[in-house]
Design a protein around this motif. Structure first.
Motif, PDB file in Angstrom:
ATOM      1  N   SER A  22      14.445   4.005 -20.232  1.00 26.02           N
ATOM      2  CA  SER A  22      13.559   3.534 -19.397  1.00 26.02           C
ATOM      3  C   SER A  22      12.571   2.871 -20.457  1.00 26.02           C
ATOM      4  O   SER A  22      12.246   3.252 -21.597  1.00 26.02           O
ATOM      5  N   GLU A  23      12.036   1.776 -20.002  1.00 27.02           N
ATOM      6  CA  GLU A  23      10.894   0.816 -20.365  1.00 27.02           C
ATOM      7  C   GLU A  23       9.753   0.829 -19.400  1.00 27.02           C
ATOM      8  O   GLU A  23      10.260   0.435 -18.110  1.00 27.02           O
ATOM      9  N   LEU A  24       8.572   1.191 -19.604  1.00 29.43           N
ATOM     10  CA  LEU A  24       7.618   1.068 -18.703  1.00 29.43           C
ATOM     11  C   LEU A  24       6.603  -0.061 -19.435  1.00 29.43           C
ATOM     12  O   LEU A  24       5.846   0.334 -20.458  1.00 29.43           O
ATOM     13  N   TRP A  25       6.398  -1.074 -18.917  1.00 26.18           N
ATOM     14  CA  TRP A  25       5.387  -2.073 -19.167  1.00 26.18           C
ATOM     15  C   TRP A  25       4.250  -2.137 -18.311  1.00 26.18           C
ATOM     16  O   TRP A  25       4.225  -2.152 -17.030  1.00 26.18           O
ATOM     17  N   VAL A  26       3.012  -2.051 -18.984  1.00 26.69           N
ATOM     18  CA  VAL A  26       1.703  -1.965 -18.342  1.00 26.69           C
ATOM     19  C   VAL A  26       1.042  -3.148 -18.719  1.00 26.69           C
ATOM     20  O   VAL A  26       0.634  -3.336 -19.850  1.00 26.69           O
ATOM     21  N   TYR A  27       0.439  -4.026 -17.816  1.00 23.85           N
ATOM     22  CA  TYR A  27      -0.377  -5.132 -18.169  1.00 23.85           C
ATOM     23  C   TYR A  27      -1.176  -5.472 -16.725  1.00 23.85           C
ATOM     24  O   TYR A  27      -1.029  -5.078 -15.732  1.00 23.85           O
ATOM     25  N   VAL A  28      -2.103  -6.406 -16.913  1.00 24.83           N
ATOM     26  CA  VAL A  28      -3.076  -6.977 -15.719  1.00 24.83           C
ATOM     27  C   VAL A  28      -2.757  -8.515 -15.818  1.00 24.83           C
ATOM     28  O   VAL A  28      -2.481  -9.141 -16.535  1.00 24.83           O
ATOM     29  N   ALA A  29      -3.169  -8.945 -14.590  1.00 27.50           N
ATOM     30  CA  ALA A  29      -3.026 -10.331 -14.293  1.00 27.50           C
ATOM     31  C   ALA A  29      -4.242 -11.146 -14.909  1.00 27.50           C
ATOM     32  O   ALA A  29      -5.300 -10.310 -15.005  1.00 27.50           O
ATOM     33  N   LEU A  30      -3.983 -12.217 -15.226  1.00 25.60           N
ATOM     34  CA  LEU A  30      -5.014 -12.814 -16.304  1.00 25.60           C
ATOM     35  C   LEU A  30      -6.136 -13.275 -15.159  1.00 25.60           C
ATOM     36  O   LEU A  30      -7.335 -13.776 -15.354  1.00 25.60           O
ATOM     37  N   ASP A  31      -5.825 -13.762 -13.900  1.00 27.92           N
ATOM     38  CA  ASP A  31      -6.580 -14.491 -12.895  1.00 27.92           C
ATOM     39  C   ASP A  31      -6.929 -13.588 -11.700  1.00 27.92           C
ATOM     40  O   ASP A  31      -7.352 -14.012 -10.674  1.00 27.92           O
ATOM     41  N   ALA A  32      -6.607 -12.330 -11.472  1.00 26.75           N
ATOM     42  CA  ALA A  32      -6.799 -11.517 -10.406  1.00 26.75           C
ATOM     43  C   ALA A  32      -7.130  -9.855 -10.604  1.00 26.75           C
ATOM     44  O   ALA A  32      -6.575  -9.556 -11.690  1.00 26.75           O
ATOM     45  N   PRO A  33      -7.839  -9.431  -9.984  1.00 26.58           N
ATOM     46  CA  PRO A  33      -7.839  -7.633 -10.196  1.00 26.58           C
ATOM     47  C   PRO A  33      -6.623  -7.156  -9.907  1.00 26.58           C
ATOM     48  O   PRO A  33      -6.408  -6.346  -8.744  1.00 26.58           O
ATOM     49  N   VAL A  34      -5.428  -7.225 -10.345  1.00 23.87           N
ATOM     50  CA  VAL A  34      -4.310  -6.606 -10.324  1.00 23.87           C
ATOM     51  C   VAL A  34      -3.698  -6.049 -11.643  1.00 23.87           C
ATOM     52  O   VAL A  34      -3.778  -6.871 -12.488  1.00 23.87           O
ATOM     53  N   LYS A  35      -3.230  -4.642 -11.556  1.00 27.94           N
ATOM     54  CA  LYS A  35      -2.563  -4.187 -12.584  1.00 27.94           C
ATOM     55  C   LYS A  35      -1.035  -4.024 -12.300  1.00 27.94           C
ATOM     56  O   LYS A  35      -0.657  -3.629 -11.138  1.00 27.94           O
ATOM     57  N   PHE A  36      -0.169  -4.129 -13.223  1.00 27.90           N
ATOM     58  CA  PHE A  36       1.259  -3.988 -13.239  1.00 27.90           C
ATOM     59  C   PHE A  36       1.767  -2.914 -14.059  1.00 27.90           C
ATOM     60  O   PHE A  36       1.455  -2.758 -14.898  1.00 27.90           O
ATOM     61  N   ALA A  37       2.800  -2.348 -13.288  1.00 25.81           N
ATOM     62  CA  ALA A  37       3.435  -1.168 -14.314  1.00 25.81           C
ATOM     63  C   ALA A  37       5.006  -1.277 -13.829  1.00 25.81           C
ATOM     64  O   ALA A  37       5.469  -1.329 -12.399  1.00 25.81           O
ATOM     65  N   VAL A  38       5.707  -2.017 -14.670  1.00 32.05           N
ATOM     66  CA  VAL A  38       6.971  -2.570 -14.514  1.00 32.05           C
ATOM     67  C   VAL A  38       7.955  -1.824 -15.289  1.00 32.05           C
ATOM     68  O   VAL A  38       7.893  -1.444 -16.443  1.00 32.05           O
ATOM     69  N   LEU A  39       8.704  -1.250 -14.511  1.00 28.15           N
ATOM     70  CA  LEU A  39      10.083  -0.005 -14.964  1.00 28.15           C
ATOM     71  C   LEU A  39      10.960  -0.680 -14.925  1.00 28.15           C
ATOM     72  O   LEU A  39      11.583  -1.289 -14.116  1.00 28.15           O
ATOM     73  N   LYS A  40      11.604  -0.667 -16.302  1.00 26.87           N
ATOM     74  CA  LYS A  40      13.112  -1.002 -16.485  1.00 26.87           C
ATOM     75  C   LYS A  40      13.889   0.107 -16.635  1.00 26.87           C
ATOM     76  O   LYS A  40      13.703   0.790 -17.750  1.00 26.87           O
ATOM     77  N   VAL A  41      14.937   0.489 -16.006  1.00 25.77           N
ATOM     78  CA  VAL A  41      15.769   1.585 -16.077  1.00 25.77           C
ATOM     79  C   VAL A  41      17.327   1.252 -16.214  1.00 25.77           C
ATOM     80  O   VAL A  41      17.769   0.094 -15.772  1.00 25.77           O
ATOM     81  N   ARG A  42      17.907   1.612 -17.471  1.00 24.44           N
ATOM     82  CA  ARG A  42      19.293   1.316 -17.650  1.00 24.44           C
ATOM     83  C   ARG A  42      20.046   2.617 -17.681  1.00 24.44           C
ATOM     84  O   ARG A  42      19.792   3.546 -18.406  1.00 24.44           O
ATOM     85  N   ASN A  43      21.228   2.453 -16.868  1.00 23.19           N
ATOM     86  CA  ASN A  43      22.201   3.606 -17.234  1.00 23.19           C
ATOM     87  C   ASN A  43      23.228   3.701 -18.054  1.00 23.19           C
ATOM     88  O   ASN A  43      23.859   2.544 -18.077  1.00 23.19           O
TER      89      ASN A  43
END
Length: 184
Positions: A22-43
């Motif tokens: 698993s990889e968890l990427w955490v970042y925010v939008a440059l132009d809006a009050p939004v936070k992203f948590a993108v989970l990439k999972v590989r079996n």
């Protein structure tokens, strides 16, 4: 072992256990009050795996959780399925609406922290993580509020899946729903 990497405006957390990478990427939008948590999972386990990804937020929507928790009202937007939260008693931001959302339509949600963490439980070992049941969909006033989304999925050996959770806030309900949908 866990590997953490940080760059300009993002953090990545990597881990492999029992054949699941698993990889968890955490970042925010440059132009809006939004936070992203993108989970990439590989079996890479050599067999089919039945998994789920669960995101949870503890709403504050004020200065201190202890003061604001009893006033937070959660709801699910009927048209979009976005989980919303507001604190109409906040002195500074009574009109603002927060949201928690994910891309997948096959999901279950709850706005009830007691359901998620369990009676007298905590976020270190939430009761919902020990269960394979769907979350109840319970939202509304007079709950111990949280926002939780569970997305079940199957992965064949060698398959990958990406799941994006978004947390943000809008000036009102319409703005919050538009922001959530803009970043889907």
């Amino acid at each position: 072992p866990y590997v953490s990497r940080h760059g300009f405006g993002y953090s990545v957390f990597e881990h492999t256990e029992r054949g699941i990478t698993s990889e968890l990427w955490v970042y925010v939008a440059l132009d809006a009050p939004v936070k992203f948590a993108v989970l990439k999972v590989r079996n890479e386990s050599g067999r089919l795996r039945k998994l789920s990804a669960t995101g949870c937020v503890e709403w504050v929507l004020g200065d201190l959780p202890e003061k604001s928790r009893m006033h937070i009202v959660t709801e699910i937007d009927v048209g979009s399925g976005v989980l919303l939260a507001r604190n109409p008693y906040s002195n500074e931001f009574s009109g603002r609406v927060a949201f928690f959302d994910a891309d997948d339509t096959v999901r279950s949600v709850t706005g009830d922290r007691t359901e998620f963490i369990g009676r007298n439980g905590g976020f270190r070992n939430p009761a919902a993580m020990m269960s394979t049941d769907l979350l109840s969909g319970r939202v509304g006033p007079a709950l111990d509020p949280c926002g939780a989304i569970r997305i079940p999925f199957d992965l064949l050996d060698g398959q990958s899946r990406e799941i994006c959770f978004r947390l943000g806030a809008g000036s009102d309900t319409d703005d919050a729903v538009k922001l959530a949908q803009r970043f889907r």
